[in-house]
Design an enzyme around this catalytic site. Structure first.
Site, mmCIF file in Angstrom:
data_model
loop_
_atom_site.group_PDB
_atom_site.id
_atom_site.type_symbol
_atom_site.label_atom_id
_atom_site.label_comp_id
_atom_site.label_asym_id
_atom_site.label_seq_id
_atom_site.Cartn_x
_atom_site.Cartn_y
_atom_site.Cartn_z
ATOM 1 N N HIS A 164 0.816 -1.221 0.000
ATOM 2 C CA HIS A 164 0.000 0.000 0.000
ATOM 3 C C HIS A 164 0.847 1.267 0.000
ATOM 4 C CE1 HIS A 164 -4.049 -1.834 0.841
ATOM 5 N NE2 HIS A 164 -3.244 -2.869 1.040
ATOM 6 N N ASP A 385 3.766 9.615 -0.886
ATOM 7 C CA ASP A 385 2.602 8.877 -0.393
ATOM 8 C C ASP A 385 2.288 7.758 -1.380
ATOM 9 O OD1 ASP A 385 0.324 8.221 1.091
ATOM 10 O OD2 ASP A 385 -0.238 10.318 1.359
#
Ligand code: ADP
Ligand code: F6P
Length: 486
Positions: A164, A385
């Site tokens: 992720h 991110d």
């Protein structure tokens, strides 16, 4: 809407650091919020599946239990494992390293040993609970050794892994004393998924440089398109698919919440509580040093200082969720953010009218969506991110086709949300310019950009993301047993 299970004849077992449940006030369990949980639980339910993970409480010896037809298998962590596996190796070694090394990683053998031990515990539990021929889907950086460990215990299983967070380039990854072990762990999967093409390519190149692919001299390995895996031949004679599978949100849920009368009323209450300013800037993040909260606050301060922004007309709200509070980098970040809040309000607030409203807490989904509706400019400015779901949630909530998204080029979401105002958060002048551009944007451009963003978010949601990953995963027959279970 409950989708049909993707692989009705093959049970699905998920492993993630956390179980998809929280303890309610009466000690019962309720599903955790979040699109991932909402997307995966119906698939598990339909396929007789299970989820292996930690309850979030140290020394919790909870027995396996069933929630809404899904078997949950708790993994217990001792206090020292919490320190060494969770806070230490996962969040003080891997997390900063995988996020561009924006903070120094600590590399301690004791923490690595705990990481190996906890990964072994997850693998043993998966091997025990997975029915014959199961599809096992392992999630995220805390569990990178699990694919190979499970392969050794359960050669009949088909194993997928999804990361992720970003996957770094060789120049950074090579610092890790246990770099080969991590790549070997991941190569135990049949399909390794990343958020971005870049992450998949970094992984292939690193595997090649470490001599873990069949032909270490082969040229550059490219992963051309999202959702189109590339096959790697490993030095051990297996074939492993890798690819980019950008994750998304439960679009319908945010859109429906944004239409609710109580949410719209709460949003109006937020704006009137602020004194109905002309412009509301908004930030919503975990209080993580990767999120660029300080960079956006410093840009706001500089625009107030030089008079570009007027504190009577423009206010900022920053919501920061407490996270990983015992880790020193997080404590430092909190101190710096709170110092900045004090400085900005000290210099520019008026009595009873802060110019920066700062909340250090978690909010309900309704309150979060009310804020998304109250903001004129959403500032999502991470230094790095994996994806950033907040950016997609903001867009999905804006049924009014209004509001401007300022988005870091270093968020995975920038690959899909190309109609945001894209910005380099390391560049102070660019940050100032992006905020001014967003505030001054005319209505026509605002709605044009937001309509395009909403199309991009509507095109893929978290269910189609999971379905695509599982389709590519289950297209692979188990390799070691030679048994076709599909
Ligand atoms: P990360 O996974 O690094 O935390 P994301 O932006 O991808 O970053 O996901 C954050 C999730 O946490 C989003 O679903 C968002 O709605 C939620 N969230 C962020 N801040 C808050 C908050 N203060 N209260 C409740 N939920 C929050
Ligand atoms: O983005 C990575 C991630 O691990 C998410 O899966 C999770 O919601 C978030 O960070 C918070 O992590 P933690 O489990 O450490 O609270």
């Amino acid at each position: 809407m409950t989708p049909a299970p993707v692989t009705p004849q093959r049970p699905l077992v998920v492993a993630a650091n956390r179980l998809p449940v929280m303890r309610a006030a009466d000690d019962s369990w309720t599903p955790s919020p979040g699109g991932l949980v909402r997307a995966l639980l119906p698939m598990l339910r339909g396929a007789g599946g299970a989820w292996v993970g930690w309850t979030g409480v140290v020394d919790d010896d909870a027995a396996p239990f069933t929630l809404d037809g899904v078997e949950l298998h708790p993994i217990s962590l001792s206090p020292s494992e919490y320190d060494d596996y969770y806070e230490g190796f996962s969040n003080d070694s891997l997390w900063p390293l995988y996020h561009d090394a924006v903070r120094e990683s600590s590399f301690k053998t004791q923490q690595w040993d705990a990481y190996v031990a906890v990964n072994e515990r997850f693998a043993a539990s998966l091997a025990e609970v997975a029915p014959p021929g199961a599809v096992i889907w392992v999630h995220d950086y805390q569990l990178q050794l699990v694919p190979q460990m499970v392969r050794e215990l359960r050669p009949d299983a088909t194993i997928g892994f999804f990361l992720h967070i970003p996957f770094p380039p060789w120049e950074l990854f090579a610092r890790l004393p246990w770099r080969s072990e991590i790549i070997e762990g991941l190569l135990g999967a049949d399909l390794v998924g990343f958020q971005r093409l870049m992450g998949a390519e970094n992984f292939a190149l690193i595997a090649q440089r470490l001599g873990l692919l069949a032909d270490p001299t082969a040229g550059e390995i490219t992963v051309a398109e999202p959702n189109q895996p590339t096959v790697l031949a490993t030095a051990t004679g297996r074939h492993v698919k890798i690819g980019a599978y950008p994750i998304s949100i439960d679009v319908e849920e945010f859109s429906e919440l944004a239409a609710e009368r109580n949410v719209r009323r709460a949003s109006a209450t937020v704006r009137s509580g602020l004194g109905n300013p002309e412009v509301v800037l908004l930030g919503v993040d975990r209080l993580d040093y990767t999120k660029g909260i300080g960079a956006r606050m410093r840009a706001f301060l500089s625009l107030l200082d030089d008079g570009t922004l007027d504190a009577e007309r423009c206010v900022m709200i920053q919501v920061a969720t407490p996270t990983r509070e015992a880790v020193e980098h997080y404590q430092d970040e909190r101190h710096e953010i709170e110092r900045l809040v004090g400085e900005i309000n000290g210099l520019h607030a008026r009595i009873g009218q802060p110019v920066l409203h700062y909340l250090y807490r978690s909010l309900s989904l309704e309150d979060l969506v009310a804020l998304y509706l109250a903001g004129d400019v959403m500032l999502v400015t991470p230094l790095r991110d994996g994806m950033n779901l907040v950016a997609k949630e903001f867009v999905a909530s804006r049924r009014d086709v209004n509001g401007v998204l300022v988005l870091s080029e270093f968020a995975g979401a920038a690959d899909q949300l190309t109609d945001a105002v894209l910005v380099n958060p390391h560049d102070d002048d660019a940050m100032r310019a992006a905020i001014v551009h967003a505030i001054e944007m005319n209505h026509t451009e605002r709605t044009r950009r937001m309509a395009a963003l909403r199309d991009a978010v509507a095109r893929s949601d978290v269910r189609s993301w999971a379905e695509r990953f599982l389709e590519d995963l289950t297209g692979i027959a188990p390799q070691q047993s030679g048994r076709d279970v599909s």
